[in-house]
Motif scaffolding. Structure first.
Motif, PDB file in Angstrom:
ATOM      1  N   ALA A   1       0.826  -1.211   0.000  1.00 45.44           N
ATOM      2  CA  ALA A   1       0.000   0.000   0.000  1.00 45.44           C
ATOM      3  C   ALA A   1       0.861   1.263   0.000  1.00 45.44           C
ATOM      4  O   ALA A   1       0.583   2.223  -0.739  1.00 45.44           O
ATOM      5  CB  ALA A   1      -0.930  -0.017   1.216  1.00 45.44           C
TER       6      ALA A   1
ATOM      7  N   GLU B   1      -9.954  -2.327  -4.507  1.00 48.59           N
ATOM      8  CA  GLU B   1      -9.296  -1.121  -4.007  1.00 48.59           C
ATOM      9  C   GLU B   1      -9.237  -1.124  -2.482  1.00 48.59           C
ATOM     10  O   GLU B   1     -10.174  -1.546  -1.812  1.00 48.59           O
ATOM     11  CB  GLU B   1     -10.027   0.132  -4.497  1.00 48.59           C
ATOM     12  CG  GLU B   1      -9.268   1.415  -4.211  1.00 48.59           C
ATOM     13  CD  GLU B   1      -9.788   2.610  -4.979  1.00 48.59           C
ATOM     14  OE1 GLU B   1      -9.243   3.711  -4.797  1.00 48.59           O
ATOM     15  OE2 GLU B   1     -10.734   2.429  -5.781  1.00 48.59           O
ATOM     16  N   ASP B   2      -8.082  -0.670  -1.972  1.00 51.69           N
ATOM     17  CA  ASP B   2      -7.826  -0.687  -0.531  1.00 51.69           C
ATOM     18  C   ASP B   2      -8.011  -2.094   0.040  1.00 51.69           C
ATOM     19  O   ASP B   2      -8.588  -2.283   1.109  1.00 51.69           O
ATOM     20  CB  ASP B   2      -8.751   0.301   0.191  1.00 51.69           C
ATOM     21  CG  ASP B   2      -8.443   1.747  -0.170  1.00 51.69           C
ATOM     22  OD1 ASP B   2      -7.254   2.061  -0.417  1.00 51.69           O
ATOM     23  OD2 ASP B   2      -9.391   2.559  -0.225  1.00 51.69           O
TER      24      ASP B   2
ATOM     25  N   VAL C   1      -4.637   2.125  -4.131  1.00 54.05           N
ATOM     26  CA  VAL C   1      -4.122   0.864  -3.586  1.00 54.05           C
ATOM     27  C   VAL C   1      -4.918  -0.286  -4.194  1.00 54.05           C
ATOM     28  O   VAL C   1      -5.899  -0.774  -3.633  1.00 54.05           O
ATOM     29  CB  VAL C   1      -4.204   0.865  -2.038  1.00 54.05           C
ATOM     30  CG1 VAL C   1      -3.651  -0.442  -1.488  1.00 54.05           C
ATOM     31  CG2 VAL C   1      -3.426   2.048  -1.484  1.00 54.05           C
TER      32      VAL C   1
ATOM     33  N   PHE D   1       4.276  -2.324  -7.273  1.00 50.69           N
ATOM     34  CA  PHE D   1       4.096  -3.097  -6.038  1.00 50.69           C
ATOM     35  C   PHE D   1       4.800  -4.452  -6.041  1.00 50.69           C
ATOM     36  O   PHE D   1       5.108  -4.986  -4.961  1.00 50.69           O
ATOM     37  CB  PHE D   1       2.606  -3.266  -5.700  1.00 50.69           C
ATOM     38  CG  PHE D   1       1.817  -4.173  -6.600  1.00 50.69           C
ATOM     39  CD1 PHE D   1       1.865  -5.557  -6.464  1.00 50.69           C
ATOM     40  CD2 PHE D   1       0.990  -3.644  -7.581  1.00 50.69           C
ATOM     41  CE1 PHE D   1       1.120  -6.384  -7.267  1.00 50.69           C
ATOM     42  CE2 PHE D   1       0.229  -4.465  -8.398  1.00 50.69           C
ATOM     43  CZ  PHE D   1       0.300  -5.846  -8.253  1.00 50.69           C
TER      44      PHE D   1
ATOM     45  N   LEU E   1       2.375   2.046  -3.474  1.00 50.13           N
ATOM     46  CA  LEU E   1       1.406   2.602  -4.418  1.00 50.13           C
ATOM     47  C   LEU E   1       1.016   4.033  -4.037  1.00 50.13           C
ATOM     48  O   LEU E   1       0.913   4.919  -4.893  1.00 50.13           O
ATOM     49  CB  LEU E   1       0.170   1.710  -4.486  1.00 50.13           C
ATOM     50  CG  LEU E   1       0.403   0.327  -5.125  1.00 50.13           C
ATOM     51  CD1 LEU E   1      -0.780  -0.603  -4.875  1.00 50.13           C
ATOM     52  CD2 LEU E   1       0.647   0.464  -6.626  1.00 50.13           C
ATOM     53  N   THR E   2       0.809   4.245  -2.760  1.00 50.38           N
ATOM     54  CA  THR E   2       0.440   5.591  -2.286  1.00 50.38           C
ATOM     55  C   THR E   2       1.564   6.582  -2.571  1.00 50.38           C
ATOM     56  O   THR E   2       1.327   7.724  -2.996  1.00 50.38           O
ATOM     57  CB  THR E   2       0.134   5.557  -0.778  1.00 50.38           C
ATOM     58  OG1 THR E   2      -0.948   4.648  -0.538  1.00 50.38           O
ATOM     59  CG2 THR E   2      -0.253   6.934  -0.268  1.00 50.38           C
TER      60      THR E   2
ATOM     61  N   ASN F   1      -6.014  -3.892   1.453  1.00 46.22           N
ATOM     62  CA  ASN F   1      -5.338  -4.056   2.737  1.00 46.22           C
ATOM     63  C   ASN F   1      -6.234  -3.731   3.923  1.00 46.22           C
ATOM     64  O   ASN F   1      -5.930  -4.082   5.065  1.00 46.22           O
ATOM     65  CB  ASN F   1      -4.098  -3.158   2.783  1.00 46.22           C
ATOM     66  CG  ASN F   1      -4.411  -1.692   2.500  1.00 46.22           C
ATOM     67  OD1 ASN F   1      -5.100  -1.395   1.526  1.00 46.22           O
ATOM     68  ND2 ASN F   1      -3.901  -0.791   3.325  1.00 46.22           N
TER      69      ASN F   1
END
Length: 458
Positions: free
Chosen positions: A25, A48-49, A35, A118, A28-29, A51
């Motif tokens: 994460a 998406e997100d 993410v 990633f 990517l951020t 995590n």
């Protein structure tokens, strides 16, 4: 052995999963990207997100299968490592397992998640977390698998997950085959894809793979994946004597007498059960005591056994260069690996011999081909020459079953055939008195063995 639930809920796995996801994460951020990653054994595709979410319920059957494979394996190779979640789960399922990840880490299509961002972050984290148990190869699938096969860092490979491209799975298996343990597991990812399904069927048809017995194992098939057993022992066990019944069998030999020395017992056993044809490629060498009698001797023998035969007029002699300028062995007992000093394709006879072999296979359309083996039984260069030719011809003609004579490759498992030795002994009369194989070859009346060769269609 831990249960799946014990592995997936263990503090160690959950802690590492959280740390790995955080690393992905952050990468990517930092790049100013959402993410989002590829789907894998833990998360849905482009979730998406991911995590911040929970493990995908749809992928639980695959996670269970992966854990069961890992707990029965020693070396895991994954193509398409992506976020590294399958490797992480496998390493936690078996503390003795070691893993190799292969990924090009290139965003090939604009619609793909940013694997170029990633994947390096995930693999760097895995390398730091498991410095003695994980390695990474940044290559495309086939080149990466070949690199692993050329120098297996963690020993024989007994667990593979192909989860990258969908068009070349047979070629990928061919690339890693030299590094395989005698028996192992192959998980075919993206099994709902038609090309992946077709490649799996082809692997099974060629004897390279077989269905997994599901005793004491979770289901090894789901719409998202399929697991099969692979390896040399799987290939060796894929042919039985009863499999010859009703089949077209083509025996391809270099010389007259080879059909008797290496397969006389088998021919006697299957002649009435199968449609058998013997094809001899090289004419008798000039200047021998039996130069003028060998072809007739082979024809009489085949007639007595009850099989048909053909004699081709080829000869590996002048004006061609000697085969020893092309083929070399490290010792003289016939069991050493063969090396090529020059490409066989450059031998003057090779193009004609290959086209004849291909035409022969297309003419007879055999279910089973039998020929000489990679070491020429006892180091005979013409046997090796014909073996190499027949292997290439079989690939081009889409032959699925090719057996080679077992003499000289006793280290390889195969089909062992016992027979009436008295009957085989009587067959030598056709070559006497000019040639007496019983006196020349101490293996002449041993049980005959046949080894199935791995064929990867071109």
């Amino acid at each position: 052995m831990q249960s799946y639930d014990d592995v997936i809920t263990s503090k160690g796995f959950l802690s590492d999963l959280k740390a790995l996801n955080k690393t992905i994460a952050q990468s990517l951020t930092k790049a100013g990207l959402p993410v989002i990653i590829n789907g894998n054994v833990c998360y849905s595709d482009k979730d998406e997100d991911f995590n911040k979410g929970t493990l995908s319920s749809l992928m639980e059957p695959k996670r269970k299968a992966l854990v069961a494979m890992a707990q029965r394996s020693r070396c895991f190779v994954e193509v398409g490592i992506a976020g590294g979640h399958a490797v992480l789960l496998a390493l936690h399922a078996n503390p003795d397992l070691k893993a190799i990840g292969i990924d090009l880490a290139v965003q090939a299509k604009p619609s793909w998640p940013r694997v170029d961002i990633f994947v390096p972050a995930a693999t760097e984290w895995l390398l730091k977390r498991f410095p003695d148990r994980f390695s990474f190869v940044k290559q495309d699938a086939i080149d990466g698998l070949r690199e692993v096969a050329s120098a297996p860092a963690f020993g024989p490979v007994d667990m593979i997950h192909l989860d990258g491209g969908k068009l070349n799975r047979m070629d990928e298996l061919a690339a890693i085959w030299p590094a395989l343990a005698e028996r192992g597991y192959l998980m075919q990812g993206d099994y709902k894809n038609g090309n992946v399904r077709a490649s799996t069927r082809a692997m099974i048809q060629c004897g390279l793979a077989r269905e997994v017995p599901e005793e004491d194992l979770p289901p090894m098939r789901h719409r998202t994946f399929k697991v099969v057993e692979i390896g040399p022992s799987v290939l060796a066990q894929s042919v039985r004597l009863q499999d010859f019944r009703g089949k077209r069998v083509l025996l391809c030999t270099a010389h007259q007498d080879d059909e008797l020395l290496f397969a006389g017992g088998l021919l006697s056993k299957i002649a009435r059960k199968a449609q058998v044809h013997v094809t001899c490629f090289f004419r008798p060498m000039k200047g021998r005591a039996d130069s003028d009698t060998r072809i007739a001797a082979m024809q009489r023998l085949c007639a007595e056994v009850g099989v048909s035969c053909t004699q081709y007029p080829f000869a590996v002699e002048a004006p061609y260069r000697r085969l020893r300028r092309y083929i070399a062995q490290d010792d003289t007992d016939g069991a050493a690996p063969v090396s090529l000093l020059r490409p066989l394709e450059s031998h003057g006879l090779y193009p004609t011999l290959l086209e004849t072999a291909i035409s022969t296979l297309r003419l007879y359309e055999p279910d089973i081909v039998i020929t000489h083996n990679p070491v020429g039984e006892y180091g005979h260069l013409e046997h090796i020459f014909l073996h190499r030719t027949m292997m290439e011809a079989a690939r081009r003609a889409n032959i699925t079953t090719l057996l080679t004579f077992g003499a000289g490759q006793e280290h390889r498992a195969g089909l062992s055939v016992t027979y009436d030795t008295r009957r085989k002994k009587r067959l030598f009369k056709h070559y006497r008195p000019q040639w007496d194989g019983l006196k020349m070859y101490d293996f002449a009346l041993d049980p005959e063995r046949f080894v199935r060769e791995p064929l990867f269609p071109t």
